[in-house]
Scaffold this motif. Sequence first.
Motif, mmCIF file in Angstrom:
data_model
loop_
_atom_site.group_PDB
_atom_site.id
_atom_site.type_symbol
_atom_site.label_atom_id
_atom_site.label_comp_id
_atom_site.label_asym_id
_atom_site.label_seq_id
_atom_site.Cartn_x
_atom_site.Cartn_y
_atom_site.Cartn_z
ATOM 1 N N LEU A 47 4.034 9.452 27.827
ATOM 2 C CA LEU A 47 3.047 8.479 27.373
ATOM 3 C C LEU A 47 2.942 8.475 25.867
ATOM 4 N N TRP A 48 2.471 7.361 25.357
ATOM 5 C CA TRP A 48 2.118 7.218 23.952
ATOM 6 C C TRP A 48 0.956 6.233 23.884
ATOM 7 N N CYS A 49 0.243 6.231 22.751
ATOM 8 C CA CYS A 49 -1.017 5.488 22.686
ATOM 9 C C CYS A 49 -1.119 4.677 21.397
ATOM 10 N N PRO A 50 -0.839 3.368 21.443
ATOM 11 C CA PRO A 50 -1.041 2.548 20.243
ATOM 12 C C PRO A 50 -2.519 2.207 20.046
ATOM 13 N N ALA A 51 -2.931 2.165 18.798
ATOM 14 C CA ALA A 51 -4.305 1.789 18.457
ATOM 15 C C ALA A 51 -4.484 0.287 18.624
ATOM 16 N N LYS A 52 -5.589 -0.106 19.235
ATOM 17 C CA LYS A 52 -5.864 -1.527 19.431
ATOM 18 C C LYS A 52 -6.047 -2.259 18.106
ATOM 19 N N ALA A 53 -6.452 -1.545 17.066
ATOM 20 C CA ALA A 53 -6.645 -2.160 15.753
ATOM 21 C C ALA A 53 -5.318 -2.487 15.061
ATOM 22 N N SER A 54 -4.221 -1.923 15.533
ATOM 23 C CA SER A 54 -2.918 -2.176 14.925
ATOM 24 C C SER A 54 -2.469 -3.613 15.187
ATOM 25 N N ARG A 55 -1.928 -4.252 14.157
ATOM 26 C CA ARG A 55 -1.378 -5.596 14.324
ATOM 27 C C ARG A 55 -0.178 -5.594 15.269
ATOM 28 N N ARG A 56 0.405 -4.424 15.524
ATOM 29 C CA ARG A 56 1.554 -4.313 16.422
ATOM 30 C C ARG A 56 1.143 -4.059 17.869
ATOM 31 N N HIS A 57 -0.132 -3.736 18.087
ATOM 32 C CA HIS A 57 -0.589 -3.317 19.412
ATOM 33 C C HIS A 57 -0.193 -4.283 20.524
ATOM 34 N N ASP A 58 -0.561 -5.542 20.398
ATOM 35 C CA ASP A 58 -0.350 -6.477 21.495
ATOM 36 C C ASP A 58 1.121 -6.643 21.834
ATOM 37 N N ALA A 59 1.959 -6.762 20.825
ATOM 38 C CA ALA A 59 3.395 -6.919 21.074
ATOM 39 C C ALA A 59 3.990 -5.658 21.700
ATOM 40 N N MET A 60 3.599 -4.493 21.199
ATOM 41 C CA MET A 60 4.142 -3.239 21.730
ATOM 42 C C MET A 60 3.632 -2.988 23.148
ATOM 43 N N ALA A 61 2.344 -3.227 23.382
ATOM 44 C CA ALA A 61 1.755 -2.940 24.688
ATOM 45 C C ALA A 61 2.212 -3.919 25.766
ATOM 46 N N SER A 62 2.666 -5.093 25.376
ATOM 47 C CA SER A 62 3.081 -6.073 26.380
ATOM 48 C C SER A 62 4.585 -6.042 26.656
ATOM 49 N N ALA A 63 5.343 -5.275 25.895
ATOM 50 C CA ALA A 63 6.785 -5.169 26.142
ATOM 51 C C ALA A 63 7.025 -4.501 27.493
ATOM 52 N N SER A 64 8.077 -4.887 28.173
ATOM 53 C CA SER A 64 8.363 -4.269 29.476
ATOM 54 C C SER A 64 9.193 -2.997 29.333
ATOM 55 N N ASN A 65 9.906 -2.864 28.222
ATOM 56 C CA ASN A 65 10.740 -1.682 27.962
ATOM 57 C C ASN A 65 10.516 -1.211 26.534
#
Length: 165
Positions: free
Chosen positions: A56-74
């Motif tokens: 597991l890893w945990c991106p911060a929701k405040a990061s501008r990259r969060h949505d793109a990283m969290a929605s990737a399938s791989n």
Amino acid sequence: MIDSFIPAPDTQRQMREALGLFATGVTVVTCMTPRGPMGITVNSFTSVSMDPPLILWCPAKASRRHDAMASASNFALHIMGEDQDEVALGFTRTAEAFEGFDWITSDKDVPLIENCPARFECHIRDRIDAGDHTVIIGHVDRVTTTPATPRVFMAGNWGNFLHQD
């Protein structure tokens, strides 16, 4: 002097400093997004399970990259080596820091940084809301290792772990 506090908005700096006393590895997570290859340097990484193989890893929701990283399938999580500081630092500044080092694209279109001590290629199994972060659990599909010394992060500093034989 012993310092004790209740975690609260006005003690966030103390909380961050206390958490920083735990040594972690330096990692970069990469994925493909609609705007192209993206990466982020993270230290919120851990092993979850050997059977099935989960990390597991945990991106911060405040990061501008969060949505793109969290929605990737791989994604791929790279444990960075002592000679890869510029790569890791590059991804602290921008999501598109892919110039100046060797990388390839996996058969699942994930950017892969080469010559890391370890690389875990994953598909996302779960996304869990966790306060100001999202916990991303990945099922490990492939592992690649290279003989290299991993980089360690603690108390705001990068270094190496010295072991005795």
